[in-house]
Design a protein around this motif. Structure first.
Motif, mmCIF file in Angstrom:
data_model
loop_
_atom_site.group_PDB
_atom_site.id
_atom_site.type_symbol
_atom_site.label_atom_id
_atom_site.label_comp_id
_atom_site.label_asym_id
_atom_site.label_seq_id
_atom_site.Cartn_x
_atom_site.Cartn_y
_atom_site.Cartn_z
ATOM 1 N N PHE A 402 23.092 -2.614 11.474
ATOM 2 C CA PHE A 402 23.934 -2.124 10.382
ATOM 3 C C PHE A 402 24.610 -0.854 10.889
ATOM 4 O O PHE A 402 23.953 0.016 11.435
ATOM 5 C CB PHE A 402 23.073 -1.811 9.156
ATOM 6 N N VAL A 403 25.920 -0.757 10.718
ATOM 7 C CA VAL A 403 26.597 0.455 11.186
ATOM 8 C C VAL A 403 27.284 1.172 10.033
ATOM 9 O O VAL A 403 27.836 0.558 9.122
ATOM 10 C CB VAL A 403 27.647 0.175 12.283
ATOM 11 N N GLY A 404 27.254 2.491 10.127
ATOM 12 C CA GLY A 404 27.906 3.330 9.138
ATOM 13 C C GLY A 404 29.415 3.290 9.294
ATOM 14 O O GLY A 404 29.942 2.836 10.309
ATOM 15 N N ASN A 405 30.106 3.779 8.262
ATOM 16 C CA ASN A 405 31.568 3.850 8.318
ATOM 17 C C ASN A 405 32.014 5.106 9.038
ATOM 18 O O ASN A 405 31.207 5.843 9.562
ATOM 19 C CB ASN A 405 32.148 3.759 6.907
ATOM 20 N N SER A 406 33.305 5.308 9.066
ATOM 21 C CA SER A 406 33.896 6.433 9.776
ATOM 22 C C SER A 406 33.771 6.141 11.286
ATOM 23 O O SER A 406 34.195 5.080 11.722
ATOM 24 C CB SER A 406 33.214 7.739 9.337
ATOM 25 N N MET A 407 33.146 6.975 12.080
ATOM 26 C CA MET A 407 33.117 6.752 13.525
ATOM 27 C C MET A 407 32.230 5.583 13.990
ATOM 28 O O MET A 407 32.634 4.831 14.876
ATOM 29 C CB MET A 407 32.705 8.031 14.258
ATOM 30 N N PRO A 408 31.004 5.391 13.463
ATOM 31 C CA PRO A 408 30.151 4.338 14.038
ATOM 32 C C PRO A 408 30.809 2.951 14.059
ATOM 33 O O PRO A 408 30.773 2.272 15.075
ATOM 34 C CB PRO A 408 28.902 4.373 13.148
ATOM 35 N N ASP A 435 29.159 6.471 1.559
ATOM 36 C CA ASP A 435 28.052 6.565 0.599
ATOM 37 C C ASP A 435 27.197 5.297 0.607
ATOM 38 O O ASP A 435 27.678 4.204 0.890
ATOM 39 C CB ASP A 435 28.587 6.821 -0.816
ATOM 40 N N GLY A 436 25.921 5.470 0.322
ATOM 41 C CA GLY A 436 25.039 4.318 0.089
ATOM 42 C C GLY A 436 24.677 3.509 1.315
ATOM 43 O O GLY A 436 24.074 2.437 1.199
ATOM 44 N N VAL A 437 24.994 4.012 2.503
ATOM 45 C CA VAL A 437 24.803 3.200 3.708
ATOM 46 C C VAL A 437 23.316 3.038 4.037
ATOM 47 O O VAL A 437 22.866 1.946 4.408
ATOM 48 C CB VAL A 437 25.583 3.799 4.890
ATOM 49 N N VAL A 438 22.540 4.104 3.885
ATOM 50 C CA VAL A 438 21.106 4.022 4.177
ATOM 51 C C VAL A 438 20.449 2.956 3.295
ATOM 52 O O VAL A 438 19.707 2.099 3.773
ATOM 53 C CB VAL A 438 20.429 5.399 3.954
ATOM 54 N N SER A 439 20.785 2.988 2.006
ATOM 55 C CA SER A 439 20.163 2.026 1.086
ATOM 56 C C SER A 439 20.624 0.594 1.348
ATOM 57 O O SER A 439 19.829 -0.342 1.233
ATOM 58 C CB SER A 439 20.477 2.408 -0.362
ATOM 59 N N VAL A 452 18.324 -2.273 12.749
ATOM 60 C CA VAL A 452 18.717 -0.957 13.252
ATOM 61 C C VAL A 452 19.904 -0.469 12.438
ATOM 62 O O VAL A 452 20.846 -1.228 12.185
ATOM 63 C CB VAL A 452 19.120 -1.035 14.742
ATOM 64 N N LEU A 453 19.841 0.777 12.008
ATOM 65 C CA LEU A 453 20.993 1.396 11.348
ATOM 66 C C LEU A 453 21.547 2.464 12.280
ATOM 67 O O LEU A 453 20.824 3.393 12.656
ATOM 68 C CB LEU A 453 20.567 2.024 10.016
ATOM 69 N N ALA A 454 22.814 2.342 12.655
ATOM 70 C CA ALA A 454 23.475 3.377 13.454
ATOM 71 C C ALA A 454 24.429 4.106 12.521
ATOM 72 O O ALA A 454 25.358 3.504 11.963
ATOM 73 C CB ALA A 454 24.235 2.755 14.620
ATOM 74 N N ILE A 455 24.197 5.408 12.339
ATOM 75 C CA ILE A 455 24.885 6.120 11.264
ATOM 76 C C ILE A 455 25.151 7.570 11.658
ATOM 77 O O ILE A 455 24.356 8.174 12.386
ATOM 78 C CB ILE A 455 24.024 6.039 9.964
ATOM 79 N N GLY A 456 26.260 8.106 11.186
ATOM 80 C CA GLY A 456 26.580 9.512 11.437
ATOM 81 C C GLY A 456 25.834 10.431 10.478
ATOM 82 O O GLY A 456 25.273 9.982 9.475
ATOM 83 N N ASP A 457 25.858 11.711 10.765
ATOM 84 C CA ASP A 457 25.043 12.650 9.997
ATOM 85 C C ASP A 457 25.512 12.830 8.557
ATOM 86 O O ASP A 457 24.710 12.929 7.637
ATOM 87 C CB ASP A 457 24.948 14.015 10.699
ATOM 88 N N ILE A 477 12.483 0.022 9.618
ATOM 89 C CA ILE A 477 13.873 0.214 10.016
ATOM 90 C C ILE A 477 13.909 1.273 11.118
ATOM 91 O O ILE A 477 13.111 2.213 11.127
ATOM 92 C CB ILE A 477 14.758 0.631 8.817
ATOM 93 N N THR A 478 14.798 1.064 12.065
ATOM 94 C CA THR A 478 15.044 2.062 13.106
ATOM 95 C C THR A 478 16.414 2.660 12.835
ATOM 96 O O THR A 478 17.414 1.936 12.815
ATOM 97 C CB THR A 478 15.039 1.405 14.502
ATOM 98 N N ILE A 479 16.443 3.961 12.585
ATOM 99 C CA ILE A 479 17.717 4.612 12.295
ATOM 100 C C ILE A 479 18.165 5.428 13.506
ATOM 101 O O ILE A 479 17.450 6.328 13.958
ATOM 102 C CB ILE A 479 17.605 5.523 11.053
ATOM 103 N N LEU A 480 19.324 5.075 14.047
ATOM 104 C CA LEU A 480 19.948 5.887 15.089
ATOM 105 C C LEU A 480 20.863 6.866 14.370
ATOM 106 O O LEU A 480 21.933 6.484 13.885
ATOM 107 C CB LEU A 480 20.764 5.011 16.039
ATOM 108 N N LEU A 481 20.424 8.094 14.300
ATOM 109 C CA LEU A 481 21.166 9.113 13.563
ATOM 110 C C LEU A 481 22.023 9.905 14.557
ATOM 111 O O LEU A 481 21.510 10.722 15.329
ATOM 112 C CB LEU A 481 20.167 10.027 12.843
ATOM 113 N N ILE A 482 23.305 9.617 14.550
ATOM 114 C CA ILE A 482 24.226 10.249 15.490
ATOM 115 C C ILE A 482 24.704 11.542 14.857
ATOM 116 O O ILE A 482 25.512 11.537 13.927
ATOM 117 C CB ILE A 482 25.407 9.299 15.769
#
Lengths: 583, 583
Positions: A402-408, A435-439, A452-457, A477-482
């Protein structure tokens, strides 16, 4: 019957009908007015209840469940602003075509608009952002009203699931007493009651002559291309690949198309267009005469800009949901037909293409770009681009990303390339919010392996409350917090030149130490310092149960520079290839 | 003029008009589409910009500022679900009559409903929960359109502030380029431009003959009472107290009426009705013939139940906002007249009442109840009721107390009694949500001295993101975090008897250690173990800059029992008094 019996009969019938129509999960936020529905849902043997205190997170969690399951998921909260917290996820569901059944408890009519507590105007609370709104009748237990409750339940599931899928909203005015009789409720369950009505949904389908005409158009194309955005149904994969092969069209495959990863034939898959379509010479070389589009518009801005220039092309947008997903504004034909049906039937009507130079050039440039992009692997310091480039190597087989919005999502597009691993990819691309990406990712992880969630701060920060579900439900869940300490994407925009206000308004550094967040939610936390450490911690994370947060510190300024340098380098490489191929 | 000049002229004129109409604060969440408005707001010398990353918290922060300032506050975000995150606070503002000017950036028309990124349907996004919605024109710099932009700015501030105050929503479609010319923008500022239009608002006022008729009714009452809910304008205090004194009516003063604390005459203030109106004998003794209501309906449920029984009474609801704040459903007269004006003019027309037995009985029972309630001070262990009882002692003079919904506001009602300190009290009682409370309190604290937030753990959890503003803006606030590990109020409701599902669906224990939250946001954290420690840490907190979190651990089960025991004890005491007084 007394009030309580009427409540029990009516609400239990409704809940049972949801279950009979295969609504198997519901996310419940605690509240008082919603008590009867909460109790009946938790008591129903075929419905799994997930508790989530913050309604905003709850709704995104439901969205994630529904995305991963590809079936309608329920959502329940009490009256008042609780229901308003559902709004962001409801909107995301509407635009990304994810089926949700939103149930809100409400005060009865006599307590509305008179200053009673927790009473707001919930009629059409979500405006035009839901497919269907129903103000339910007050509970009654006549045969007619129980059948009404069942019918609405059946219609809600069906309406949410019908293409284009989306959210529906049922608002329940409820009077005290709010405690149903749970023993009596069993009488209204499926083994004892027949469902109200079977709703049998057809899919959009073109006539044979229509298909033949389109097949003729396509088989005459000399320079055709297929563009695949997010595809919800993985079974579409094979049909599109087969059609592309027969037409000798390249498939420009968005990272969410599910076409970049898996065991299917990837020979014609173009996965680096986001990079090489920044190049003027490449854009000139690849002017299509036919464009065939499936799914939503891809993430890539270079691709969008490229497509906006193709006025000479016949552009067919195939949409089984009969929407208008065409921001390029150049569609010549909107084709409302179920996508797999379209591909298979057209495929039967066209001869195998022989001319392959066009496809060859795409593949050559794609190969050269891939080669050039691989130079990112030489970077020594932690960086955002290389992280996404490495993911295809280090993600487990058949895992979920799962990837976050914006840069990821943009880095995923640029750097996550074709592989055999069968990695499923997800993102919230209906409204592209941070918003709401973690959930949403936690909702996905509930029914997926190795998520795996790859997400910006900033996006991570926005929905940290979602992590309570991970703590309480012991979710994996494994969160890659960039973490580049702020809004990295703004460095790519013109406001980056305004030194006076940039950091205040856009960069917004927060200086948060997320190890405290991990401790709050009982997660395992590692802040990695180099690539070896990252690979080791990441790989080990799949052996550990629960929440794992791996923080990858990066820098906004150098990230911008690295991206620019890389694109310049790629551009030079492409020029060499094009000069050789075209001259 | 080119596009950029048109953007500058149009948006700068609009922003300047907001400033000229005394919108002095705006809360901005970072985003791209909103760039022109963000830059022009931050550059305007008369507007203070507050940054808040999470739009949900941002909106509640603005709500808090507007509540404390009693003037319209702006709010800005980018397009998409960002704007949907404002929804809970917009609804709270609408129902609690707080003026907000919500500005949302939007994609221009050609990028709507075509699958473009971050594009949702923002027309009437907040439905019926705003007073006014305007879809703005695209930027143009003709004289006419600049005057249009200015006029909308003036109307937005005026409409938000006019009684009943509330939120307005302006949606701005904006095309690229999104960077205005900030030098040129100065040309459109107030010292150089006249405002578009002065909007001069009258207040609702009854005719003299009408006032005389009402005065006659009131002066004939033998057993009248005044009920004061939340009052926004503290200047109303004196007028109401003077009227009550002349009529010899008791004033049942809600904790948010601002009548319980201060140097005004509190002789006729009844502050323990929430306790003694649980008693059947007391309810029988206090049957009024006239009820005069000001402000919203008070918090107290016993009072509401009592009022629903007073069918014999003439019930006058005075509302300068011409709403319908009457959940008891027994108003005989809805009187739409500015409250202070009403009090002062009626006061002039009535003779001083002589018969005071009725008022005396209220005062006697109130005194006895207060006496009985004071027994809570003997409790040795930390408890929720005693905490609120102590607050009137330990709060600084002229300080500000914000209380969370659910249990804290109820405990405030029961235990926070008359005092001389001039403590201002706030809560979000429009829709009574547990969401956004931290941010609303932080907004209040931005413009108030010595702000204390007393809040339960679930409500604190819901809006922990709001604490980032405290960290970044180094805001002063003392948070009394009453942690009973879940939803304490549900123990008071019938579902508490359902042992099987109660903890899962309602109790929802989370086991969070909030010391990590304090560390994340750089706050000073103390978990107190006893009353001495509480008093010491609390008192010291006003000497320390920044965020202070004082956790008060309590137990849901014993809390319920303590409340019940106390009410039983009070009931016995009241019986003694009534037997003596009435016989």
């Amino acid at each position: 019957m007394n009030d309580r019996d009427a409540l029990t009969a009516y609400a239990a019938s409704f809940v049972d009908e949801l279950a009979q129509n295969k609504m198997k999960h519901v996310v419940v936020s605690p509240g008082s007015r919603s008590t009867p529905l909460a109790l009946l849902l938790v008591e129903h043997p075929d419905i799994e209840v997930h508790i989530n205190v913050d309604e905003r997170s709850a709704a995104f969690f439901a969205l994630g469940l529904a995305k991963a399951l590809k079936e309608p998921v329920g959502l329940l909260c009490t009256s008042g602003t609780a229901a308003a917290n559902f709004y962001p996820a409801v909107i995301e569901a509407y635009y990304s075509r994810v089926p949700l059944i939103v149930l809100t408890a409400d005060r009865p009519h006599e307590l509305r608009d008179v200053g009673a507590p927790q009473a707001i105007d919930q009629i059409h609370l979500y405006g035009r952002q839901v497919k269907w709104f129903v103000e339910m009748a007050l509970p009654e237990s006549t045969d007619e009203m129980m059948r009404y409750a069942r019918t609405i339940g059946a219609r809600a599931v069906s309406t949410a699931a019908t293409e284009p899928a989306g959210p529906v909203h049922l608002n329940f005015p409820l009077r005290e007493p709010l405690i149903p009789n749970l023993e009596q409720a069993k009488e209204y369950r499926q083994n004892k009651m027949t469902p109200a009505v079977m709703i049998e949904n057809g899919a959009l389908s073109l006539s044979d002559s229509h298909i033949e005409a389109l097949a003729a158009t396509l088989s005459q194309a000399k320079q055709g291309m297929i563009v695949c955005g997010e595809l919800r149904h993985p079974k579409m994969k094979e049909a599109i690949v087969a059609l592309a092969e027969k037409l000798a069209f390249p498939i420009l495959a968005d990272p969410l198309s599910q076409l970049r990863s898996g065991k299917h034939d990837k020979d014609g898959i173009i996965d680096t267009y986001d990079t090489f379509l920044r190049d003027e010479a490449a854009k000139e070389a690849f002017r299509p005469d036919v464009v065939l589009r499936f799914g939503s518009m891809p993430v890539s801005k270079p691709l969008l800009l490229f497509m906006k220039k193709q006025k000479q092309a016949i552009t067919l947008v195939i949409d089984g949901g009969a929407g208008w997903r065409e921001p390029a504004g150049l569609a010549t034909n909107m084709i409302y037909c179920e996508e797999k049906d379209f591909c298979q039937r057209v495929c039967e009507k066209i001869p195998k293409a022989t001319e392959k130079n066009w496809l060859g050039l795409w593949k050559t440039v794609n190969g050269a770009t891939k080669n050039a992009l691989s130079s990112i692997r030489d970077e020594v310091e932690l960086s955002e681009g290389k992280l996404f480039s490495l993911l295809q190597d280090i993600m487990p087989i058949e895992s979920t990303l799962f990837v976050g919005n914006s840069m990821p999502i943009r880095d995923l597009d640029t750097f996550f390339l074709s592989n055999e691993k069968g990695i499923k990819t997800f993102a919230n691309r209906g409204a592209n919010g941070i918003d709401g990406v973690v959930s949403t990712a936690l909702g996905v992880s509930t029914v997926s392996e190795n998520t795996v969630l790859a997400i910006g701060d900033l996006s991570f920060f926005h929905d940290m409350n979602g992590l309570l579900a991970a703590k309480l439900q012991k979710q994996n869940i494994t969160i890659l917090l960039i973490n580049n300490d702020g809004g990295g994407i703004f460095s790519f925009l013109p406001q980056a030149n305004d030194r006076e206000h940039f950091e205040t308004l856009f960069g917004t550094p927060h200086g948060l130490d997320f190890s405290h967040t991990a401790q709050l939610y009982g997660g395992k936390y590692s802040k990695v310092q180099n690539w070896d450490e990252l690979k080791q911690v990441f790989t080990e994370s799949f052996e550990i149960q629960g929440l794992k947060i791996i923080e990858v510190p990066t820098e906004r300024e150098s990230n911008l520079q690295k991206h620019r340098n890389l694109w310049n380098f790629v551009s030079q490489e492409i020029k060499v290839v094009l000069d050789r191929e075209i001259s």
